[in-house]
Design a protein around this motif. Structure first.
Motif, PDB file in Angstrom:
ATOM      1  N   GLU A 116      30.504  39.365  32.106  1.00 25.69           N
ATOM      2  CA  GLU A 116      31.059  40.464  32.901  1.00 25.69           C
ATOM      3  C   GLU A 116      30.549  40.450  34.344  1.00 25.69           C
ATOM      4  O   GLU A 116      31.103  41.141  35.184  1.00 25.69           O
ATOM      5  CB  GLU A 116      30.707  41.810  32.251  1.00 25.69           C
ATOM      6  CG  GLU A 116      31.212  41.960  30.833  1.00 25.69           C
ATOM      7  CD  GLU A 116      32.729  41.873  30.747  1.00 25.69           C
ATOM      8  OE1 GLU A 116      33.409  42.433  31.630  1.00 25.69           O
ATOM      9  OE2 GLU A 116      33.220  41.220  29.816  1.00 25.69           O
ATOM     10  N   GLN A 117      29.499  39.708  34.618  1.00 26.87           N
ATOM     11  CA  GLN A 117      28.909  39.696  35.957  1.00 26.87           C
ATOM     12  C   GLN A 117      28.860  38.268  36.506  1.00 26.87           C
ATOM     13  O   GLN A 117      27.833  37.608  36.489  1.00 26.87           O
ATOM     14  CB  GLN A 117      27.507  40.303  35.934  1.00 26.87           C
ATOM     15  CG  GLN A 117      27.505  41.778  35.603  1.00 26.87           C
ATOM     16  CD  GLN A 117      26.099  42.350  35.629  1.00 26.87           C
ATOM     17  OE1 GLN A 117      25.135  41.633  35.462  1.00 26.87           O
ATOM     18  NE2 GLN A 117      26.021  43.654  35.827  1.00 26.87           N
ATOM     19  N   ILE A 118      30.017  37.816  37.000  1.00 23.08           N
ATOM     20  CA  ILE A 118      30.121  36.502  37.619  1.00 23.08           C
ATOM     21  C   ILE A 118      30.635  36.707  39.035  1.00 23.08           C
ATOM     22  O   ILE A 118      31.641  37.372  39.243  1.00 23.08           O
ATOM     23  CB  ILE A 118      31.073  35.575  36.831  1.00 23.08           C
ATOM     24  CG1 ILE A 118      30.547  35.367  35.411  1.00 23.08           C
ATOM     25  CG2 ILE A 118      31.232  34.240  37.547  1.00 23.08           C
ATOM     26  CD1 ILE A 118      31.467  34.551  34.521  1.00 23.08           C
ATOM     27  N   GLU A 119      29.921  36.139  40.009  1.00 19.08           N
ATOM     28  CA  GLU A 119      30.311  36.244  41.413  1.00 19.08           C
ATOM     29  C   GLU A 119      30.453  34.845  41.982  1.00 19.08           C
ATOM     30  O   GLU A 119      29.696  33.941  41.633  1.00 19.08           O
ATOM     31  CB  GLU A 119      29.265  37.022  42.208  1.00 19.08           C
ATOM     32  CG  GLU A 119      29.108  38.464  41.777  1.00 19.08           C
ATOM     33  CD  GLU A 119      28.023  39.186  42.548  1.00 19.08           C
ATOM     34  OE1 GLU A 119      27.378  38.563  43.427  1.00 19.08           O
ATOM     35  OE2 GLU A 119      27.809  40.370  42.264  1.00 19.08           O
ATOM     36  N   ALA A 120      31.432  34.680  42.878  1.00 17.79           N
ATOM     37  CA  ALA A 120      31.667  33.373  43.492  1.00 17.79           C
ATOM     38  C   ALA A 120      31.905  33.532  44.985  1.00 17.79           C
ATOM     39  O   ALA A 120      32.496  34.517  45.427  1.00 17.79           O
ATOM     40  CB  ALA A 120      32.863  32.695  42.838  1.00 17.79           C
ATOM     41  N   ALA A 121      31.429  32.537  45.753  1.00 17.53           N
ATOM     42  CA  ALA A 121      31.649  32.507  47.203  1.00 17.53           C
ATOM     43  C   ALA A 121      31.780  31.051  47.628  1.00 17.53           C
ATOM     44  O   ALA A 121      31.105  30.170  47.091  1.00 17.53           O
ATOM     45  CB  ALA A 121      30.492  33.167  47.934  1.00 17.53           C
ATOM     46  N   TYR A 122      32.655  30.814  48.601  1.00 19.69           N
ATOM     47  CA  TYR A 122      32.866  29.464  49.122  1.00 19.69           C
ATOM     48  C   TYR A 122      32.524  29.454  50.604  1.00 19.69           C
ATOM     49  O   TYR A 122      33.199  30.084  51.412  1.00 19.69           O
ATOM     50  CB  TYR A 122      34.317  29.031  48.910  1.00 19.69           C
ATOM     51  CG  TYR A 122      34.617  27.644  49.414  1.00 19.69           C
ATOM     52  CD1 TYR A 122      34.094  26.525  48.779  1.00 19.69           C
ATOM     53  CD2 TYR A 122      35.423  27.447  50.520  1.00 19.69           C
ATOM     54  CE1 TYR A 122      34.371  25.248  49.235  1.00 19.69           C
ATOM     55  CE2 TYR A 122      35.719  26.172  50.983  1.00 19.69           C
ATOM     56  CZ  TYR A 122      35.182  25.072  50.331  1.00 19.69           C
ATOM     57  OH  TYR A 122      35.455  23.809  50.794  1.00 19.69           O
TER      58      TYR A 122
END
Length: 147
Positions: A116-122
């Motif tokens: 439930e707690q997945i974060e992504a940044a590019y």
């Protein structure tokens, strides 16, 4: 003119034409062909901190809109569908080696991951994904007194 790599170590291999095999080895062992025969997927670093799993995927030259991340049955899929932009501004190429392809990387999340707690940044050509750990899976640390 074509350069052919010749290997004198293989000269006495019983062949009637000693240099014949060297021609084919030169062609098929060339990096130009090898690079295109191997599936191209970006390199990944996976690390773990006290409260997160970290996935770093090296994918320079892409836009964040190309990436799709989804989670199904505890498997994190990272895919890219890059659009081949035909905006060449009237260029007439004599050779074009850029490859625009699609790829998918899949990772099975451990039981200790909190889906439930997945974060992504590019940023700067690296896709960074942080996956939180479940509270019960976080490492309990305490100082032990020596008596």
């Amino acid at each position: 003119m074509t350069l052919v790599k010749f290997n004198p170590e293989k000269r006495n291999n019983g062949s009637l034409m000693p240099g014949f095999n060297d021609v084919f080895e030169s062609i098929f062992n060339d990096t130009f062909f090898n690079d295109r025969m191997v599936a191209r997927v970006p390199a990944v670093n996976i690390s773990e901190s006290e409260d997160h799993f970290h996935v770093e995927l090296a994918a320079p030259g892409l836009k964040k809109e190309y990436f799709k991340l989804n989670l199904a049955h505890n498997v994190l899929n990272i895919s890219v569908q890059q659009r081949n932009e035909q905006d060449d501004n009237g260029k007439n190429y004599s050779k074009r080696e850029y490859s625009y392809t699609s790829w998918v990387r899949s990772f099975t999340l451990p039981e200790s991951a909190n889906a439930e707690q997945i974060e992504a940044a590019y940023t700067d050509g690296v896709l960074k994904i942080d996956i939180a750990k479940r509270e019960e899976a976080k490492a309990v640390r305490r100082q032990i007194e020596i008596k």
